[in-house]
Design a protein around this motif. Structure first.
Motif, PDB file in Angstrom:
ATOM      1  N   ASP A 135      10.003  14.196  19.224  1.00 53.52           N
ATOM      2  CA  ASP A 135       9.460  15.076  20.276  1.00 53.52           C
ATOM      3  C   ASP A 135       9.654  16.560  20.025  1.00 53.52           C
ATOM      4  O   ASP A 135       9.748  17.343  20.971  1.00 53.52           O
ATOM      5  CB  ASP A 135      10.090  14.716  21.636  1.00 53.52           C
ATOM      6  N   PHE A 142       4.084   4.771  20.792  1.00 51.13           N
ATOM      7  CA  PHE A 142       4.805   4.211  19.641  1.00 51.13           C
ATOM      8  C   PHE A 142       6.260   4.637  19.755  1.00 51.13           C
ATOM      9  O   PHE A 142       6.556   5.814  19.913  1.00 51.13           O
ATOM     10  CB  PHE A 142       4.197   4.710  18.331  1.00 51.13           C
ATOM     11  N   MET A 143       7.191   3.667  19.689  1.00 55.15           N
ATOM     12  CA  MET A 143       8.569   3.932  20.078  1.00 55.15           C
ATOM     13  C   MET A 143       9.528   4.146  18.910  1.00 55.15           C
ATOM     14  O   MET A 143      10.710   4.338  19.121  1.00 55.15           O
ATOM     15  CB  MET A 143       9.088   2.798  20.967  1.00 55.15           C
ATOM     16  N   GLY A 190       8.793   6.031  27.831  1.00 54.73           N
ATOM     17  CA  GLY A 190       8.303   5.200  28.925  1.00 54.73           C
ATOM     18  C   GLY A 190       9.042   5.438  30.226  1.00 54.73           C
ATOM     19  O   GLY A 190       9.212   6.575  30.658  1.00 54.73           O
TER      20      GLY A 190
END
Ligand code: GAR
Length: 195
Positions: free
Chosen positions: A145, A84-85, A118
């Motif tokens: 993150d 999920f971006m 990615g």
């Protein structure tokens, strides 16, 4: 029964591995896939596993509490991010403390943060001349993150490896570990309930 929902924007190969892993488990249900990308491969995979899909756009996700209140109403136990971006909105993170996990295709804290997802991650790893990469599974907080690390696994990066080669090694690790680690986090939630 424990309820998992999964956020995904991409091909959904990790979603598929998680769906396979829990397919014959009567105590765990993947109740919903949420996506911002109507063209994502994950949507076709969800259909094959008979998992409902909810699509949302930027405005609905960041300017309203529709997604958060839906997940609260559904009594979701664990939110899993699998490719999920988008950054999780603050109210959503606060509504599910230690209930959101993400997988990142590198060894955090290296190669994390905005824009590091990615293919870009693997390009950066190769460009930096790293001799190893891997995966990080972590709790999600308000920053990209940065939440507490739950699990890491490594793979070697050979001098001849390009980003594609690293991506393939990392994907093997993701598929091998993510379903199992999600399961472990779920079991740990049960322990917390018992305390
Ligand atoms: C995975 O490699 C995952 O680690 C990465 O996106 C890929 C999704 O693949 N996530 C991120 O980069 C998040 N910052 P998939 O759609 O085939 O599961």
């Amino acid at each position: 029964k424990r309820s998992i929902v999964i956020f995904a924007s991409g091909s959904g190969s990790n979603v598929e591995k998680i769906a396979e892993y829990f397919a014959d488990r009567s105590d765990v249900e993947i109740s919903l896939i949420l996506s911002n990308n109507p063209k994502a491969g994950v949507i076709e995979r969800a259909r094959r596993y008979h998992i409902p899909v909810l699509l949302f756009d930027r405005t609905g996700f960041y300017q309203t509490d529709q997604v958060t209140s839906l997940l609260q109403k559904q009594g979701v136990d664990l939110i899993v991010l699998a490719g999920f971006m988008w950054l999780m909105p603050v109210p959503l993170v606060q509504a599910f403390p230690n209930r959101i996990v993400n997988i990142h295709p590198a060894l955090l804290p290296k190669f994390g943060g905005k824009g590091m997802y990615g293919h870009f991650v693997h390009e950066a790893v190769v460009g930096a001349g790293e001799t190893e990469s891997g995966i990080t599974i972590h709790f999600v907080n308000e920053q990209y993150d940065e939440g507490q690390v739950i699990f890491q696994a490594t793979c070697p990066v050979e001098p001849t490896d390009d980003a594609e080669a690293v991506a393939r090694k990392v994907q093997v690790l993701e598929h091998r570990h993510y379903p199992r680690v999600v399961d472990e986090v779920l079991q740990r939630l049960d322990l917390q309930y018992e305390l």
